[in-house]
Structure formats: C-alpha cells, structure tokens
Design a protein around this motif. Sequence first.
Motif, mmCIF file in Angstrom:
data_model
loop_
_atom_site.group_PDB
_atom_site.id
_atom_site.type_symbol
_atom_site.label_atom_id
_atom_site.label_comp_id
_atom_site.label_asym_id
_atom_site.label_seq_id
_atom_site.Cartn_x
_atom_site.Cartn_y
_atom_site.Cartn_z
ATOM 1 N N ARG A 193 27.361 44.470 27.141
ATOM 2 C CA ARG A 193 28.688 44.819 27.647
ATOM 3 C C ARG A 193 29.064 46.223 27.212
ATOM 4 N N LEU A 222 23.827 42.152 33.296
ATOM 5 C CA LEU A 222 22.761 41.176 33.083
ATOM 6 C C LEU A 222 21.477 41.798 33.602
ATOM 7 N N ILE A 274 21.868 40.233 28.274
ATOM 8 C CA ILE A 274 23.264 40.475 28.591
ATOM 9 C C ILE A 274 23.819 41.523 27.635
ATOM 10 N N TYR A 296 21.664 32.517 25.364
ATOM 11 C CA TYR A 296 20.963 32.415 26.640
ATOM 12 C C TYR A 296 20.513 30.985 26.890
ATOM 13 N N VAL A 349 30.222 44.124 32.090
ATOM 14 C CA VAL A 349 29.147 43.333 31.502
ATOM 15 C C VAL A 349 27.944 43.412 32.436
ATOM 16 N N CYS A 356 29.886 35.904 37.356
ATOM 17 C CA CYS A 356 30.352 36.286 36.027
ATOM 18 C C CYS A 356 31.671 35.579 35.746
ATOM 19 N N THR A 363 25.084 37.020 21.319
ATOM 20 C CA THR A 363 24.688 36.628 22.663
ATOM 21 C C THR A 363 24.037 35.251 22.618
ATOM 22 N N TRP A 365 27.562 34.736 32.258
ATOM 23 C CA TRP A 365 26.927 34.690 33.568
ATOM 24 C C TRP A 365 26.469 33.257 33.819
#
Length: 122
Positions: free
Chosen positions: A71, A80, A69, A59, A78, A95, A57, A35
């Motif tokens: 999936r 958020l 996030i 960030y 996916v 995305c 993940t 994202w």
Amino acid sequence: VQLQASGGGLVQTGGSLKLSCVASGRTDDNDERGWFRRAPGKEREFVARINWSGSRTDYSHSVKGRFTITRDRAENTVHLQMNSLKPEDTATYYCAAGKYSRSYLTYEWNYWGQGTLVTVSS
C-alpha cells in the motif's frame, strides 16, 4: 469510502498482472485493505490483506508466494502484484476496506470496490 479497482486483463499462464485500488472519502477507521476474488460459479474468497501501516500482511494459501499486497498511504492506493498466474486465478477481483472487530475477533469488510476481471489463459 469509495474504492476504485483497476488493472485486470487477459494474461497467459505464468504471466503477471498488477491490480490497484484507489480509496477516496472518509475511512471512518476502516483502514485495513483487502483483496478478494470470485471465480465463475464459486463463492467469493479472501486473497490478501494489509494493515494500515503496511507492516502486516496475510495471504490465502492458494496465492502465498505468488501474490504480494502493498500500500501507498500517500496515494491512498493498495496494489496486488500477481506473479506466476494460473488458470485457477481467473476471477473478478475486488478490493475492500475494513477494520478488525475486537468484539467478534474478525475483520469486518465494510466497503467494496466494483471489481476488476482477471483472466488467465492456459
């Protein structure tokens, strides 16, 4: 790969929103999902990333601890989850699908969705 983002809207400071991104078509090994966002007058910036299995993940510092996030591989989606939203989170969120380049030691984001607008009022 075609990516369709949704879930944006208007929310007050401190509120929450959940964005979704559905992928369709061939991935060609572009199994990473990310994202990004672009605020008015600013450049696009990274927000979050998740690997193929969902086991890793990453960030940006500005959203860590507030955004999550995830999936769903079965649904090719996916999400958020954005909590404790701030006015500075106002942006169009995109995305993306990509893969890690071992040649360049970086992620290549090769496919992009159309964006969904998030507005956080103060």
